[in-house]
Design a protein around this motif. Structure first.
Motif, PDB file in Angstrom:
ATOM      1  N   LYS A  67      -7.145  -4.726  22.621  1.00 40.28           N
ATOM      2  CA  LYS A  67      -6.275  -5.793  22.638  1.00 40.28           C
ATOM      3  C   LYS A  67      -5.111  -5.819  23.964  1.00 40.28           C
ATOM      4  O   LYS A  67      -5.156  -6.663  24.689  1.00 40.28           O
ATOM      5  CB  LYS A  67      -5.807  -6.001  21.450  1.00 40.28           C
ATOM      6  N   GLU A  68      -4.506  -4.790  23.902  1.00 39.02           N
ATOM      7  CA  GLU A  68      -3.478  -4.541  24.650  1.00 39.02           C
ATOM      8  C   GLU A  68      -3.982  -4.589  26.265  1.00 39.02           C
ATOM      9  O   GLU A  68      -3.471  -5.381  27.253  1.00 39.02           O
ATOM     10  CB  GLU A  68      -2.496  -3.373  24.569  1.00 39.02           C
ATOM     11  N   LYS A  71      -4.974  -8.054  27.044  1.00 39.71           N
ATOM     12  CA  LYS A  71      -3.941  -8.943  27.248  1.00 39.71           C
ATOM     13  C   LYS A  71      -3.445  -8.809  28.601  1.00 39.71           C
ATOM     14  O   LYS A  71      -2.923  -9.797  29.299  1.00 39.71           O
ATOM     15  CB  LYS A  71      -3.059  -8.984  26.222  1.00 39.71           C
ATOM     16  N   ASN A  72      -3.024  -7.649  29.081  1.00 38.81           N
ATOM     17  CA  ASN A  72      -2.505  -7.361  30.309  1.00 38.81           C
ATOM     18  C   ASN A  72      -3.178  -7.467  31.195  1.00 38.81           C
ATOM     19  O   ASN A  72      -2.830  -8.157  32.484  1.00 38.81           O
ATOM     20  CB  ASN A  72      -1.999  -5.784  30.250  1.00 38.81           C
ATOM     21  N   VAL A  76      -3.088 -12.924  29.261  1.00 41.19           N
ATOM     22  CA  VAL A  76      -3.189 -13.754  28.037  1.00 41.19           C
ATOM     23  C   VAL A  76      -2.015 -13.355  26.963  1.00 41.19           C
ATOM     24  O   VAL A  76      -1.856 -12.221  26.970  1.00 41.19           O
ATOM     25  CB  VAL A  76      -4.659 -13.872  27.527  1.00 41.19           C
ATOM     26  N   ASN A  77      -1.541 -14.488  26.319  1.00 39.13           N
ATOM     27  CA  ASN A  77      -0.508 -14.020  25.308  1.00 39.13           C
ATOM     28  C   ASN A  77      -1.002 -13.601  23.919  1.00 39.13           C
ATOM     29  O   ASN A  77      -0.576 -12.680  23.350  1.00 39.13           O
ATOM     30  CB  ASN A  77       0.181 -15.237  25.106  1.00 39.13           C
ATOM     31  N   SER A  78      -2.113 -14.108  23.577  1.00 43.45           N
ATOM     32  CA  SER A  78      -2.638 -14.055  21.969  1.00 43.45           C
ATOM     33  C   SER A  78      -4.420 -13.996  22.172  1.00 43.45           C
ATOM     34  O   SER A  78      -4.887 -14.950  22.452  1.00 43.45           O
ATOM     35  CB  SER A  78      -2.049 -14.919  21.237  1.00 43.45           C
ATOM     36  N   ILE A  79      -4.473 -13.099  21.638  1.00 38.80           N
ATOM     37  CA  ILE A  79      -6.215 -12.826  21.432  1.00 38.80           C
ATOM     38  C   ILE A  79      -6.438 -12.117  20.094  1.00 38.80           C
ATOM     39  O   ILE A  79      -5.814 -11.494  19.473  1.00 38.80           O
ATOM     40  CB  ILE A  79      -6.904 -12.123  22.591  1.00 38.80           C
TER      41      ILE A  79
END
Length: 325
Positions: A67-68, A71-72, A76-79
């Protein structure tokens, strides 16, 4: 084989910023069930290597690390991951030894899952291919049955993929360079580096272009029947006879599912006694959902490579055992 010309490629592959969910079906079926990330984090024990009691990298840590990175990388802010598990390993705390099962309290039970698969859809990363919306997705598989937990702490194995989910049916479309099935690491940091490298080296444009081309070729019903017959024959060939032929990994029962869905699938069945290679490919990935977690991704990529080889044989008029008498 029939070549279908398409003079409006821009109508087949195009970007879209509209997120559309047309299906809530599972991306993998077999004997799996869905769980939350919080369940894995708070309610599951962490297996250890028996001889030194060193912790394994947990399912939660694997998903959170992916996830991290996602996102980076995609900013994106939220998945939110979709998680499927199988082969539950049950236990109990020491004070509950000898207690009848029906009298066990929830806090006296322990559990973890031998096999886990997850998929993370990247927001606003959708492409229209062959008039269907595909969503860029990242995910992975962990199977403790492929580790030697009875030894001392050693290198651990993970599988990570990046590809597309067909929003019509949740079929996963994974290309060869979108899967690393042999990630072997000893720390979260090494795992994150391997995930980043896979995403960075993935050629999205080539993958999309190859999938788009599949709609240009089709089987007649007679040709499809011959094709299926050759696939069924392959598994019974001798080792020598298999040499030079593409090694398909779908099982005989899964090939049967492909035939059944040729007639009945709502999205990819035959039309006017013809079926495009794009639809055949999706029948393959649909049938592959019945594979267990620990070999699902390899079969998915094998289906992609197999259908690509069929398309290349038709396009370049190269003899292919699965197509010719």
């Amino acid at each position: 084989m029939e070549l279908i010309a398409n003079h409006q490629v821009e109508d087949i592959i195009q970007e879209t910023n509209t997120i559309i969910q047309k299906s809530s079906s599972k991306f993998i079926e077999a004997n799996t069930k869905e769980v939350s990330l919080e369940h894995l984090q708070n309610e599951c024990i962490i297996p250890v290597f028996a001889k030194d009691n060193e912790c394994t990298i947990s399912h939660y840590e694997f998903i959170d690390a992916t996830k991290e990175i996602a996102k980076n990388y995609f900013k994106v802010n939220s998945i939110n991951p979709s998680i499927r598990i199988s082969h539950q390993i049950k236990g109990r705390i020491p004070s509950a030894i000898g207690k009848p099962v029906k009298e066990l309290l929830e806090h006296e039970k322990t559990t973890y899952y031998e096999r886990m698969a997850f998929m993370i859809e990247i927001p606003n990363k959708q492409i229209v291919v062959n008039n269907q919306i595909l969503n860029l997705s990242v995910g992975g598989v962990r199977a403790y049955n492929q580790e030697n937990l009875f030894s001392k702490k050693s290198i651990e194995k993970f599988k990570v993929f990046i590809g597309f989910k067909n929003t019509v049916c949740t079929n996963l479309c994974v290309a060869t360079d979108g899967l690393n099935s042999e990630i072997r690491v000893s720390s979260i940091q090494e795992l994150q580096e391997a995930i980043h490298n896979l995403i960075n080296n993935y050629n999205q444009d080539r993958h999309l272009g190859n999938m788009e081309k599949l709609s240009k070729y089709s089987f007649s019903e007679k040709q499809f029947a011959h094709f299926v017959g050759k696939m069924r024959m392959y598994h019974f060939l001798s080792k020598i006879e298999k040499q030079g032929k593409f090694p398909i990994q779908l099982t005989d029962s899964q090939i049967g599912s492909v035939v059944k869905d040729y007639f009945n699938d709502e999205n990819f069945r035959r039309s006017d006694n013809q079926i495009s290679l794009w639809n055949v490919y999706n029948l393959f990935t649909e049938a592959n959902k019945s594979s267990y977690i620990d070999n699902n991704l390899e079969r998915n990529v094998n289906a992609y490579e197999f259908i690509q080889s069929i398309g290349n044989s038709i396009e370049n008029r190269i003899p292919n055992w699965y197509l010719h008498h």
